[in-house]
Design an enzyme around this catalytic site. Structure first.
Site, PDB file in Angstrom:
ATOM      1  N   ASN A 413      -9.600  11.519  42.134  1.00 26.43           N
ATOM      2  CA  ASN A 413     -10.735  12.125  41.440  1.00 26.43           C
ATOM      3  C   ASN A 413     -10.937  11.499  40.065  1.00 26.43           C
ATOM      4  OD1 ASN A 413     -12.749  14.454  41.333  1.00 26.43           O
ATOM      5  ND2 ASN A 413     -11.558  14.818  39.481  1.00 26.43           N
ATOM      6  N   ARG A 416     -12.862   8.318  40.355  1.00 22.30           N
ATOM      7  CA  ARG A 416     -14.272   8.546  40.689  1.00 22.30           C
ATOM      8  C   ARG A 416     -15.086   9.057  39.512  1.00 22.30           C
ATOM      9  NH1 ARG A 416     -12.020  10.854  45.537  1.00 22.30           N
ATOM     10  NH2 ARG A 416     -12.220  12.909  44.556  1.00 22.30           N
ATOM     11  N   HIS A 423     -17.959   2.807  39.042  1.00 25.79           N
ATOM     12  CA  HIS A 423     -17.507   3.343  40.337  1.00 25.79           C
ATOM     13  C   HIS A 423     -18.610   3.246  41.377  1.00 25.79           C
ATOM     14  CE1 HIS A 423     -17.301   6.694  43.260  1.00 25.79           C
ATOM     15  NE2 HIS A 423     -16.060   6.293  43.375  1.00 25.79           N
ATOM     16  N   TYR A 431     -16.698  -1.056  48.788  1.00 27.64           N
ATOM     17  CA  TYR A 431     -16.111  -0.158  49.783  1.00 27.64           C
ATOM     18  C   TYR A 431     -17.025   0.025  50.992  1.00 27.64           C
ATOM     19  CZ  TYR A 431     -13.934   4.040  51.733  1.00 27.64           C
ATOM     20  OH  TYR A 431     -13.340   4.938  52.569  1.00 27.64           O
ATOM     21  N   HIS A 458     -10.352  -6.593  35.412  1.00 27.56           N
ATOM     22  CA  HIS A 458      -9.743  -6.116  34.168  1.00 27.56           C
ATOM     23  C   HIS A 458      -8.799  -7.178  33.577  1.00 27.56           C
ATOM     24  CE1 HIS A 458     -11.228  -2.136  35.365  1.00 27.56           C
ATOM     25  NE2 HIS A 458     -10.974  -1.746  34.128  1.00 27.56           N
TER      26      HIS A 458
END
Length: 548
Positions: A413, A416, A423, A431, A458
């Site tokens: 969570n 997200r 995201h 995805y 990153h």
């Protein structure tokens, strides 16, 4: 229909109960307020005060029942909306298809249209709503008070050490230096992203259905597009950042702008590809290509998902824009004082010592507090202030750039809700596209690809901006991040899991800040002569045995 009748019956019953309770309360108040009077006809003050205290106590007792009733009615209302939305989604006429049955069979298995992806609606940012509550606004005032204390401590220490009051910003000026190179570089990247992807897409779309070799035609333009992404935007911006030896903050501006434009141009091509590829040649003339003005608006809009149109607010609040930019500047100064007061003295002392596991552990725990403060500032500066300022200037309606990530009881969570903008891009273009290509059986592989792309991105940003390769972020993302995503999953509920999530998050911030700062000091004060390729891959702070 049955659900709606049950809701209406419950509403009538609750309304009847509320009316009956109101009548009883009024009768009780009429009986209780028959004040006792003294002999001279004046109201007994003690009796009035007693009754006032009793009414306050009754109000406090009624408050939980009142809030529970509101929560029950709100839940019923939301459940009703969800049931209606499910009925609309299951209805065959709810979303009229643009293809015939023949064309639909041809495009079976293709990705759903963009209208079935992310839906943009007008809504405020969560912090803007929370700051309307006085208790939450007080927490914001506490952070402002802490900034004032940082400034005062700097003034007092400078006065005691040097006998004068001065605020020096040498570190801030250095990190944002060479702006004369940064500004033209960003402008060239924006102009090239505006011209090249849009021109390539229109050129491909106009000749797609007229081509006898559609696959060869598409592959040719995809190669040109990939060449622009990695050769033009990718190599060009990285070369300027390294060749001109830009300071860290200036490098961050160039590289983050590079990554942002790459993600936006990919979204533009990806969302509009289905318009042409999955349409019949007869419908090509009726399909309207996106206008250049729409693509230009998207390049500056605070989203990474392309749409021809977005919900817009009716007006612009320039006072709101000025406030957000002022908060951006305040957050930058806040970060500067955290480095000056909490980070630089700590790492300066550690730089005089030999590397040891004990020193590393102490450094990590000393870095937790400044790391957490900078995490909050990064969130507030970029995801709230910066994006809301551009959203207000562009009248962009959907301000849900983040959700209540601080209430997360699982890392799934948290990933997200921490950065909804990024995201959404990873979810729809990594995805979901992975599942579309390989099937729903490979959900774990699709999730692995999301973590891999995020970790590589990153680490790339940090490696270029800091000037060395030290894969701490990659390791934390790929191993701990992905492991916690399965171990601390959405099935974990309760306050204890929120505490565990915060504890691990705090520790991770301390590790990141400590290790990267130590490596930075090692590269600055212990340069190597004629380094080999392996020397660039080794952590210099670990192999440096001399005192810095």
């Amino acid at each position: 229909m049955v659900g709606e009748e049950n809701i209406s019956v419950r509403n009538r019953r609750s309304a009847y109960d509320a009316a009956e309770e109101k009548d009883n309360t009024s009768r009780r108040l009429e009986g209780d307020w028959s004040f006792s009077k003294s002999s001279n006809g004046r109201v007994d003050v003690d009796h009035v005060l007693t009754r006032k205290m009793q009414l306050l106590a009754e109000a406090e007792n009624l408050k939980p029942a009142f809030m529970k009733g509101i929560d029950r009615h709100f839940t019923e209302f939301v459940d009703g909306l969800l049931s209606k939305s499910l009925v609309l989604e299951s209805s065959p006429s709810a979303f009229p298809t643009a293809y015939s049955e023949k064309d639909s069979s041809k495009s079976k298995g293709s990705r759903t249209p963009s209208e079935h992806g992310k839906v943009f609606v007008i809504r405020k940012s969560l912090l803007d709503e929370l700051f309307e509550v006085e208790h939450i606004r007080t927490i914001y005032h506490m952070f402002i008070a802490l900034l004032v204390l940082f400034i005062l401590s700097t003034l007092v220490i400078d006065y005691l050490d040097e006998g004068r009051l001065v605020l020096e910003f040498d570190l801030l000026v250095y990190t944002f230096g060479k702006f004369s190179i940064v500004a033209p570089t960003c402008l060239c990247m924006i102009l090239s992203t505006l011209a090249v992807p849009y021109g390539l897409f229109c050129w491909w779309a106009q000749g797609y259905h007229n081509s006898s070799h559609k696959t060869v035609h598409s592959v040719f333009f995809v190669m040109l597009f990939v060449l622009f992404l990695f050769g033009g935007l990718g190599f060009g911006a990285t070369y300027i950042a390294v060749a001109y030896d830009l300071p860290p903050a200036s490098r961050f501006i160039v590289i983050l702008e590079q990554v942002r434009l790459m993600m936006k141009s990919y979204s533009f091509v990806r969302e509009n590809f289905s318009r042409i590829a999955f349409s019949s040649p007869a419908d090509t003339k009726s399909i309207q290509l996106p206008r250049l003005s729409q693509y230009l608006y998207f390049l500056f809009a605070p989203t990474l998902i392309y749409r021809d149109e977005y919900p817009r607010t009716p007006t612009r609040r320039w006072s709101y824009v000025a406030t957000k930019f002022a908060q951006v500047l305040g957050s930058l100064f806040y970060t500067y004082y955290i480095f000056m007061r909490l980070c630089i003295p700590t790492y300066r002392n550690y730089s005089r010592e030999l590397f040891s596991p004990r020193g590393l552990v102490l450094c990590i725990f000393h870095s937790i507090l400044p790391g957490v403060l900078m995490l909050f500032l990064l969130f507030f500066l970029f995801l709230h202030c910066w994006l809301n300022a551009f959203a207000e200037m562009l009248r962009f309606g959907d301000r849900m750039f983040y959700k209540d990530w601080w209430n997360s009881t699982s890392y799934a969570n948290y990933f997200r809700t921490w950065n909804v903008v990024v995201h959404d891009w990873l979810y729809y273009y990594t995805y979901r596209d992975f599942l579309w290509l390989f099937g729903k059986k490979f959900r774990s592989a699709a999730m692995f690809s999301v973590f891999a792309i995020s970790a590589i991105a990153h680490e790339y940003v940090l490696a270029v901006c800091l000037g060395f390769f030290y894969p701490v972020m990659f390791f934390l993302f790929m191993f701990f991040g992905m492991s916690f995503n399965f171990i601390i999953s959405d099935r974990r509920k309760g306050s204890i899991w929120n505490v565990i999530m915060w504890t691990s998050l705090f520790l991770g911030q301390g590790i990141i800040l400590c290790l990267y700062s130590q490596e930075w000091y090692a590269h600055q004060f212990y340069p190597m002569k004629d380094p080999t390729f392996l020397d660039y891959l080794k952590p210099r702070s670990w192999t440096c045995h001399n005192k810095i």
